[in-house]
Write an enzyme that holds these catalytic residues in place. Sequence first.
Site, PDB file in Angstrom:
ATOM      1  N   TYR A 167      41.738  23.721 -20.006  1.00  0.00           N
ATOM      2  CA  TYR A 167      42.076  23.487 -21.406  1.00  0.00           C
ATOM      3  C   TYR A 167      43.411  24.160 -21.719  1.00  0.00           C
ATOM      4  CZ  TYR A 167      37.096  22.274 -21.892  1.00  0.00           C
ATOM      5  OH  TYR A 167      35.846  21.715 -21.749  1.00  0.00           O
TER       6      TYR A 167
ATOM      7  N   HIS B 143      33.403  22.279 -13.224  1.00  0.00           N
ATOM      8  CA  HIS B 143      33.762  21.320 -14.265  1.00  0.00           C
ATOM      9  C   HIS B 143      33.408  19.885 -13.887  1.00  0.00           C
ATOM     10  CE1 HIS B 143      36.700  21.261 -17.886  1.00  0.00           C
ATOM     11  NE2 HIS B 143      35.750  20.376 -18.053  1.00  0.00           N
TER      12      HIS B 143
ATOM     13  N   PRO C 198      28.322  16.954 -29.029  1.00  0.00           N
ATOM     14  CA  PRO C 198      27.066  16.593 -29.701  1.00  0.00           C
ATOM     15  C   PRO C 198      27.281  15.740 -30.950  1.00  0.00           C
ATOM     16  CG  PRO C 198      27.650  18.852 -30.204  1.00  0.00           C
ATOM     17  CD  PRO C 198      28.620  18.395 -29.150  1.00  0.00           C
ATOM     18  N   LEU C 199      28.538  15.675 -31.404  1.00  0.00           N
ATOM     19  CA  LEU C 199      28.878  14.801 -32.528  1.00  0.00           C
ATOM     20  C   LEU C 199      29.676  13.594 -32.044  1.00  0.00           C
ATOM     21  CD1 LEU C 199      29.834  17.565 -35.133  1.00  0.00           C
ATOM     22  CD2 LEU C 199      27.652  16.347 -34.886  1.00  0.00           C
TER      23      LEU C 199
ATOM     24  N   ARG D 147      32.306  13.252 -30.094  1.00  0.00           N
ATOM     25  CA  ARG D 147      33.761  13.428 -30.240  1.00  0.00           C
ATOM     26  C   ARG D 147      34.264  13.118 -31.646  1.00  0.00           C
ATOM     27  NH1 ARG D 147      35.538  14.353 -25.038  1.00  0.00           N
ATOM     28  NH2 ARG D 147      34.411  13.344 -23.341  1.00  0.00           N
ATOM     29  N   GLY D 148      33.418  13.396 -32.640  1.00  0.00           N
ATOM     30  CA  GLY D 148      33.819  13.218 -34.033  1.00  0.00           C
ATOM     31  C   GLY D 148      33.245  11.984 -34.696  1.00  0.00           C
TER      32      GLY D 148
END
Length: 373
Positions: A100, A166, A247-248, A250-251
Amino acid sequence: MQRRAFLERGLKAGLALSMLNASLALANDKKANSQARIKNPSKSLPKRILGGKIEVSALGLGCMGMSHGHGPARDIKEMTKLIRQAYDLGVTFFDTAEIYGPHTNEELVGPALKPIRDKVVIGTKFGLYYPFGKQMQDSSKKSIIRAIDASLKRLQTDYIDIYTQHRVDTDTPIEEVADTMQELVKQGKIRAWGLSEAGAKTIERAHKVFAPASVQSQYSISFREHEEDGVIPTCKRLGIGFVAYSPLDRGLLTGLMNENYRFAAGDMRLAFPRYTPQALKANQAIVNFVASIGKQKGATITQTALAWLLAQDDFIVPIPETTNPKHLIENLKAVEFSFTQDELAKIDEEVRKIVIVGERFAPGSDAAKSVGL
């Protein structure tokens, strides 16, 4: 003359001692003031156990978007403040990765948590790289040793709580990776390890050598692939925690994204089929359905989506991302809502009728090829 010299020496010694005491007092005051700005964690968030060994808050905080993946990196001071606010609200699990940034997210998360290091769980990841813009995996022992030492330095810590592969490296048998992880535990560099986006068979092979504490993969009410491909059932059977990233979705499950939504330049979602204007328009069906459930309970759509995940099982820990303090508070209030088994059954029945448009990764892409291995 001897008496005068004696008195002068005594005066100098006294002044030196006074200055030393003043310096120590000032340092202690600074330390106290710094610690005073970081409150004790709230007891409002329930706890969950990953792999029978790592206790975390039921909701963690995904930190990637603060530095990477969603347009320009956010202000370091503001993100440090947000991370510490999350701790004040009861969050004890913070997720990052060496890729990241690369590196800049670890450089943010480590110093932000340093004053409370012994009170939190830090998860970071290794083995995913983008040389010359092309994705590759490398979990060779040599690469891991180099990666762990670099991550420890950036995170300003002596150990990592959960060190996660990863993506699976098909050139390095998972048994060798598990052996290396066991060595790192013995050396005190990590407390536990995990896998990300691994297939059920790989998880089982790893578990036979050295049990991972967690598997981190995408999971939401609008992306339930791992219920059917054996990953979540395997984690439950083997006592491995499941860390749900995105969990959303990616928006998507914030209710803020539709066909008119425009992503910032450099946002990774621009390359994902699920977030094209056409797909976003079609996927308002699942957004509206989740919003309708929330309305019945007095919850927002995000709280409903997170509460649904928490209700699936107690070994599942969602790690929603946010860079917004208001959204952080909203997300954490998801623990206040629950579902009965009848409600969950009805939700499941309705969700299965909704067609979700767009793959999460572009078919044939390196990202698509590297999951489920």
